[in-house]
Scaffold this motif. Sequence first.
Motif, PDB file in Angstrom:
ATOM      1  N   PHE A 174      -3.442  12.039  -5.038  1.00 29.42           N
ATOM      2  CA  PHE A 174      -2.740  10.925  -4.568  1.00 29.42           C
ATOM      3  C   PHE A 174      -3.308  10.481  -3.368  1.00 29.42           C
ATOM      4  CE2 PHE A 174       0.253  12.222  -7.546  1.00 29.42           C
ATOM      5  CZ  PHE A 174       1.293  11.363  -7.619  1.00 29.42           C
ATOM      6  N   ILE A 175      -3.639   9.158  -3.148  1.00 32.90           N
ATOM      7  CA  ILE A 175      -4.167   8.548  -1.880  1.00 32.90           C
ATOM      8  C   ILE A 175      -3.576   6.979  -1.977  1.00 32.90           C
ATOM      9  CG2 ILE A 175      -6.458   7.430  -2.819  1.00 32.90           C
ATOM     10  CD1 ILE A 175      -7.768   8.635  -0.300  1.00 32.90           C
ATOM     11  N   PHE A 204     -13.663   4.666   1.625  1.00 30.15           N
ATOM     12  CA  PHE A 204     -12.572   5.154   0.632  1.00 30.15           C
ATOM     13  C   PHE A 204     -13.108   6.628   0.109  1.00 30.15           C
ATOM     14  CE2 PHE A 204     -10.553   5.594  -3.485  1.00 30.15           C
ATOM     15  CZ  PHE A 204      -9.346   5.457  -3.244  1.00 30.15           C
ATOM     16  N   ARG A 205     -14.352   6.616  -0.329  1.00 33.54           N
ATOM     17  CA  ARG A 205     -14.537   7.859  -0.873  1.00 33.54           C
ATOM     18  C   ARG A 205     -14.556   9.040   0.200  1.00 33.54           C
ATOM     19  NH1 ARG A 205     -19.181   5.041  -4.617  1.00 33.54           N
ATOM     20  NH2 ARG A 205     -17.971   4.655  -6.239  1.00 33.54           N
ATOM     21  N   LYS A 206     -15.110   8.707   1.317  1.00 30.95           N
ATOM     22  CA  LYS A 206     -14.938   9.748   2.531  1.00 30.95           C
ATOM     23  C   LYS A 206     -13.556  10.204   2.841  1.00 30.95           C
ATOM     24  CE  LYS A 206     -18.759   7.923   5.085  1.00 30.95           C
ATOM     25  NZ  LYS A 206     -19.314   7.244   6.424  1.00 30.95           N
ATOM     26  N   SER A 207     -12.806   9.153   2.893  1.00 28.00           N
ATOM     27  CA  SER A 207     -11.146   9.623   2.682  1.00 28.00           C
ATOM     28  C   SER A 207     -10.666  10.337   1.756  1.00 28.00           C
ATOM     29  CB  SER A 207     -10.303   8.130   2.888  1.00 28.00           C
ATOM     30  OG  SER A 207      -8.983   8.512   3.491  1.00 28.00           O
ATOM     31  N   CYS A 208     -11.000  10.076   0.547  1.00 31.15           N
ATOM     32  CA  CYS A 208     -10.694  10.924  -0.556  1.00 31.15           C
ATOM     33  C   CYS A 208     -11.204  12.335  -0.496  1.00 31.15           C
ATOM     34  CB  CYS A 208     -11.254  10.238  -2.012  1.00 31.15           C
ATOM     35  SG  CYS A 208     -10.646   8.976  -2.472  1.00 31.15           S
ATOM     36  N   ALA A 209     -12.502  12.603   0.154  1.00 32.97           N
ATOM     37  CA  ALA A 209     -13.042  13.649   0.050  1.00 32.97           C
ATOM     38  C   ALA A 209     -12.052  14.787   1.238  1.00 32.97           C
ATOM     39  CB  ALA A 209     -14.563  13.634   0.864  1.00 32.97           C
ATOM     40  N   HIS A 210     -11.698  14.076   2.433  1.00 33.77           N
ATOM     41  CA  HIS A 210     -10.848  14.659   3.137  1.00 33.77           C
ATOM     42  C   HIS A 210      -9.596  15.229   2.460  1.00 33.77           C
ATOM     43  CE1 HIS A 210      -9.326  16.100   7.009  1.00 33.77           C
ATOM     44  NE2 HIS A 210      -8.257  15.589   6.889  1.00 33.77           N
ATOM     45  N   VAL A 211      -8.903  14.417   1.819  1.00 35.73           N
ATOM     46  CA  VAL A 211      -7.807  14.749   1.073  1.00 35.73           C
ATOM     47  C   VAL A 211      -8.037  15.863   0.147  1.00 35.73           C
ATOM     48  CG1 VAL A 211      -6.127  14.089  -0.584  1.00 35.73           C
ATOM     49  CG2 VAL A 211      -6.622  12.628   1.082  1.00 35.73           C
ATOM     50  N   LYS A 212      -9.014  15.596  -0.551  1.00 37.32           N
ATOM     51  CA  LYS A 212      -9.372  16.844  -1.390  1.00 37.32           C
ATOM     52  C   LYS A 212      -9.729  18.274  -0.874  1.00 37.32           C
ATOM     53  CE  LYS A 212     -12.566  14.542  -3.838  1.00 37.32           C
ATOM     54  NZ  LYS A 212     -13.603  13.820  -4.896  1.00 37.32           N
ATOM     55  N   ALA A 259       0.811  -1.112   0.047  1.00 41.41           N
ATOM     56  CA  ALA A 259      -0.072   0.029  -0.058  1.00 41.41           C
ATOM     57  C   ALA A 259       0.960   1.325   0.090  1.00 41.41           C
ATOM     58  CB  ALA A 259      -0.877   0.096   1.201  1.00 41.41           C
ATOM     59  N   CYS A 260       0.565   2.055  -0.967  1.00 44.62           N
ATOM     60  CA  CYS A 260       1.419   3.591  -1.026  1.00 44.62           C
ATOM     61  C   CYS A 260       0.482   4.528  -1.583  1.00 44.62           C
ATOM     62  CB  CYS A 260       2.609   3.283  -1.581  1.00 44.62           C
ATOM     63  SG  CYS A 260       2.833   2.774  -3.238  1.00 44.62           S
ATOM     64  N   SER A 261       0.882   5.546  -1.425  1.00 48.03           N
ATOM     65  CA  SER A 261       0.054   6.799  -2.139  1.00 48.03           C
ATOM     66  C   SER A 261       0.577   6.913  -3.747  1.00 48.03           C
ATOM     67  CB  SER A 261       0.430   7.892  -1.248  1.00 48.03           C
ATOM     68  OG  SER A 261      -0.615   8.889  -1.697  1.00 48.03           O
ATOM     69  N   THR A 262      -0.593   6.775  -4.516  1.00 54.34           N
ATOM     70  CA  THR A 262      -0.283   7.098  -5.905  1.00 54.34           C
ATOM     71  C   THR A 262      -1.350   7.955  -6.547  1.00 54.34           C
ATOM     72  OG1 THR A 262       0.270   5.775  -7.943  1.00 54.34           O
ATOM     73  CG2 THR A 262      -1.353   4.875  -6.471  1.00 54.34           C
ATOM     74  N   LEU A 263      -1.296   8.488  -7.668  1.00 55.47           N
ATOM     75  CA  LEU A 263      -2.415   9.343  -8.227  1.00 55.47           C
ATOM     76  C   LEU A 263      -3.343   8.202  -8.803  1.00 55.47           C
ATOM     77  CD1 LEU A 263      -3.193  11.947  -9.845  1.00 55.47           C
ATOM     78  CD2 LEU A 263      -2.121  10.992 -11.832  1.00 55.47           C
ATOM     79  N   LEU A 264      -4.619   8.695  -8.385  1.00 57.15           N
ATOM     80  CA  LEU A 264      -5.923   8.010  -8.673  1.00 57.15           C
ATOM     81  C   LEU A 264      -6.246   8.359 -10.210  1.00 57.15           C
ATOM     82  CD1 LEU A 264      -8.054   8.274  -5.584  1.00 57.15           C
ATOM     83  CD2 LEU A 264      -6.568   6.502  -6.086  1.00 57.15           C
ATOM     84  N   THR A 265      -6.761   7.347 -10.808  1.00 54.87           N
ATOM     85  CA  THR A 265      -7.030   7.632 -12.454  1.00 54.87           C
ATOM     86  C   THR A 265      -8.276   6.920 -12.583  1.00 54.87           C
ATOM     87  OG1 THR A 265      -5.520   5.509 -12.875  1.00 54.87           O
ATOM     88  CG2 THR A 265      -4.519   7.731 -13.237  1.00 54.87           C
ATOM     89  N   GLY A 266      -9.210   7.263 -11.615  1.00 55.12           N
ATOM     90  CA  GLY A 266     -10.623   6.499 -11.769  1.00 55.12           C
ATOM     91  C   GLY A 266     -10.914   5.336 -10.915  1.00 55.12           C
ATOM     92  N   GLU A 267      -9.983   4.886 -10.043  1.00 55.29           N
ATOM     93  CA  GLU A 267     -10.437   4.080  -8.883  1.00 55.29           C
ATOM     94  C   GLU A 267     -11.465   4.267  -8.308  1.00 55.29           C
ATOM     95  OE1 GLU A 267      -6.158   3.469 -10.636  1.00 55.29           O
ATOM     96  OE2 GLU A 267      -7.233   5.173  -9.648  1.00 55.29           O
ATOM     97  N   TYR A 268     -12.484   3.236  -8.299  1.00 61.83           N
ATOM     98  CA  TYR A 268     -13.657   3.554  -7.215  1.00 61.83           C
ATOM     99  C   TYR A 268     -14.379   4.851  -7.444  1.00 61.83           C
ATOM    100  CZ  TYR A 268     -10.951  -0.186  -5.141  1.00 61.83           C
ATOM    101  OH  TYR A 268     -10.289  -1.377  -5.031  1.00 61.83           O
ATOM    102  N   GLY A 269     -14.166   5.497  -8.890  1.00 58.95           N
ATOM    103  CA  GLY A 269     -14.844   6.633  -9.131  1.00 58.95           C
ATOM    104  C   GLY A 269     -14.024   7.932  -8.930  1.00 58.95           C
ATOM    105  N   GLU A 270     -12.724   7.861  -8.212  1.00 62.90           N
ATOM    106  CA  GLU A 270     -11.949   8.878  -7.896  1.00 62.90           C
ATOM    107  C   GLU A 270     -10.832   9.176  -8.910  1.00 62.90           C
ATOM    108  OE1 GLU A 270     -13.034  10.867  -5.632  1.00 62.90           O
ATOM    109  OE2 GLU A 270     -14.315   9.887  -4.535  1.00 62.90           O
TER     110      GLU A 270
END
Length: 323
Positions: A278-279, A306-314, A263-274
């Motif tokens: 990076f996450i 996961f989407r809640k976590s993405c929202a916090h990063v954004k 597990a590491c932080s990488t650029l999302l390119t559509g995974e799970y709609g995000e």
Amino acid sequence: MGICTKIGIVGMGHVGAHVANSLVLQGIADELYMTEICSGERDRSKKLAAEVQDLGDSLAFCPHNVALHNCGDDYAQLAQCDVIVNCAGDVSLSSKDRDGELFFTTDTAKTFIKTIADAGFHGIWITIANPCDVVATEIWKESGMDPRRIIGTGTALDSSRLKYVLSRVTGYDQHSITAYMLGEHGNSQFAAWSNVYFGGKPLSQLAMEQPERFAFDYAELEAEARKGGYVTYAGKHCTEFAVADAACRLVRAVISNEHYITACSTLLTGEYGEEGFFISLPCVVGADGVEEVMRLDLSDAEIDEFRKSCAHVKENLARTHIL
């Protein structure tokens, strides 16, 4: 990679010094190029000189000699490195808030990212500085580099903490456990319980077969993994060993072209709609950085986490105007 492996480090505080020491002790680097934040009240040039001296004094006990370079705040010298590890932060700012370093680390990163990029750096960035996902996104935006060549340590450390907890409660060796904390390297991370395996056998099956051993309190163990860093911080006012080792493990995966999955932080390119920042998700790491992102079959509840976590990063990216 060249015959002579050159590793750069930005920031020689608690974590940076441990990264340097671990690289030397493991025989990963042939040359270390070390820089420090040397401006205004944060002049750490004496600290940097002391760390270089201490590392040099230890070389007789290490696998092989390492050329040690004190680069001061001349960040352009790091452009010749195969890998640069960004450790520039101030952990004391996170003592009460996981986002406490947000403005310090992102402002500090602006002082060296473009300088290194303009000097011709074409290697791999590995960034530790917190909030890790925000800084990794900033390095991508500021440098203009291929995002696959930028890796945040992210939840590699948190996944190790989860394995440590699972090993303790089950008695199985950590190396025989597959388990990931995903999302932000922060309070919104979550355990992907649907993808926990012991020797290839799923936790869900083991919990039915051996409830006395595997029917534990998932929420309690997840919280323990999430908050492990604060247990460390409470006793020593920093975290250093585990996160430095997580970074060095990624360096070794790159240098050795291992195709290592972590597990590491990488650029999302559509995974799970995000997409577009990076996450952490499980990634295959090799000489070119992140070679592949592994899309796990997450439960609906885990995708929601996961989407809640993405929202916090954004939110943090918006606060710092990086996106």
